[in-house]
Design a protein around this motif. Sequence first.
Motif, PDB file in Angstrom:
ATOM      1  N   LEU A 208      38.668  34.965  34.947  1.00 13.99           N
ATOM      2  CA  LEU A 208      38.555  36.382  35.314  1.00 13.99           C
ATOM      3  C   LEU A 208      37.119  36.901  35.216  1.00 13.99           C
ATOM      4  N   LEU A 209      36.584  36.854  34.008  1.00 14.31           N
ATOM      5  CA  LEU A 209      35.302  37.512  33.759  1.00 14.31           C
ATOM      6  C   LEU A 209      34.163  36.931  34.602  1.00 14.31           C
ATOM      7  N   ILE A 210      33.954  35.604  34.450  1.00 11.96           N
ATOM      8  CA  ILE A 210      32.787  35.027  35.135  1.00 11.96           C
ATOM      9  C   ILE A 210      32.965  34.992  36.658  1.00 11.96           C
ATOM     10  N   PRO A 211      34.131  34.568  37.186  1.00 11.38           N
ATOM     11  CA  PRO A 211      34.246  34.596  38.657  1.00 11.38           C
ATOM     12  C   PRO A 211      34.028  36.002  39.230  1.00 11.38           C
ATOM     13  N   GLY A 212      34.529  37.020  38.532  1.00 15.35           N
ATOM     14  CA  GLY A 212      34.313  38.404  38.989  1.00 15.35           C
ATOM     15  C   GLY A 212      32.837  38.726  39.030  1.00 15.35           C
ATOM     16  N   ALA A 213      32.134  38.348  37.937  1.00 20.38           N
ATOM     17  CA  ALA A 213      30.691  38.622  37.879  1.00 20.38           C
ATOM     18  C   ALA A 213      29.960  37.845  38.971  1.00 20.38           C
ATOM     19  N   ILE A 214      30.381  36.585  39.203  1.00 19.11           N
ATOM     20  CA  ILE A 214      29.692  35.775  40.230  1.00 19.11           C
ATOM     21  C   ILE A 214      29.908  36.392  41.621  1.00 19.11           C
ATOM     22  N   PHE A 215      31.148  36.827  41.909  1.00 18.39           N
ATOM     23  CA  PHE A 215      31.410  37.466  43.211  1.00 18.39           C
ATOM     24  C   PHE A 215      30.503  38.686  43.401  1.00 18.39           C
ATOM     25  N   ALA A 216      30.412  39.520  42.349  1.00 19.42           N
ATOM     26  CA  ALA A 216      29.604  40.739  42.448  1.00 19.42           C
ATOM     27  C   ALA A 216      28.128  40.376  42.643  1.00 19.42           C
ATOM     28  N   LEU A 217      27.655  39.387  41.869  1.00 16.44           N
ATOM     29  CA  LEU A 217      26.242  39.009  41.971  1.00 16.44           C
ATOM     30  C   LEU A 217      25.930  38.379  43.320  1.00 16.44           C
ATOM     31  N   ILE A 218      26.886  37.590  43.860  1.00 18.39           N
ATOM     32  CA  ILE A 218      26.653  36.988  45.189  1.00 18.39           C
ATOM     33  C   ILE A 218      26.561  38.115  46.235  1.00 18.39           C
TER      34      ILE A 218
END
Length: 274
Positions: A208-218
Amino acid sequence: MAVSARTRKSARLQRLEAAINYPIDWLEERSGLVGGLRYFLFRKVPGDSNWFHTLGSATLTAFLVQATTGVILAMYYKPEPKTAYASIQHITNDVTLGWLVRGMHKWGASVFIILLFFHMARVFLFGAYKYPRELNWIVGVLLLVMGMAEGFTGYLLPWDQTSYWATVVGINLNGTVPFLGPYIAQFLRGGAEIGPDTLARFYSIHMLLIPGAIFALIGLHLYLVVRLGVSSPPWSKEAAGADWVEEQVTTNGRSGLTQPAARSSWRRNGGDAE
Ligand code: HEM
């Protein structure tokens, strides 16, 4: 006869085109999303872009494969010490094509990290981190940290001897960070020892946490790529050519800001309103 058949066919084709275009136009009128996507896909890039410029998109593709296979794995994985290992065995041995999805996720993780480093190396060696792309480099560094944290948290999930002891080492390493180390280690363990809480925590962070952050950062990363334009290779004649000479005149002596490869493609992409 042949003409009327052709006319009939083209009328059918027209109806088909209208049926396809209707929902697209509907969406475009209400959101502008289609125009935005068209702009993204067909925007101008420097004429001397080369294969090295595809490494960012390759990294993106690898991430999307990880996200898709991860969602499928999460449907079968059971994040508790008693069930985790057995659920992984079940995925590998019993679930239809489970071995393939798990294999893609496991090996894809390495592919993602390798491509990330190749992409970063390309950006570094081409000097594409310089003005005006420093912020995008910083976003990239955050993506790199997130990518590695994703690998670390995912490694524990099979809950076998390798993953358990690798996590012990990883958490102990984090524990050696000056001042904050003990707090980071405690946070990662979710208690004094590695156990059920650690597994639940790693699972939540990993899916949850990291994939969400990665999507936002991408999203932010690509916004900046489109806004600033892609830089030319450092050997580019196009980038260091005529407009570089013209640039020196217009920048009022601030030549430190005008690294040719980065600056001139920024201008070509309409970034400078001079
Ligand atoms: C999930 C990870 C990443 C994805 C999906 C991604 C994606 C992309 C894409 C599609 C591009 C445009 C095409 C290209 O230049 O290849 C790009 C450009 C760029 N990326 Fe990344 N990237 C990632 C990680 C990184 C990292 C780790 C760094 C550096 C620390 C970085 C720094 C940059 C910079 C500075 C540019 C602009 C390059 C230019 O204009 O020539 N990116 N990225």
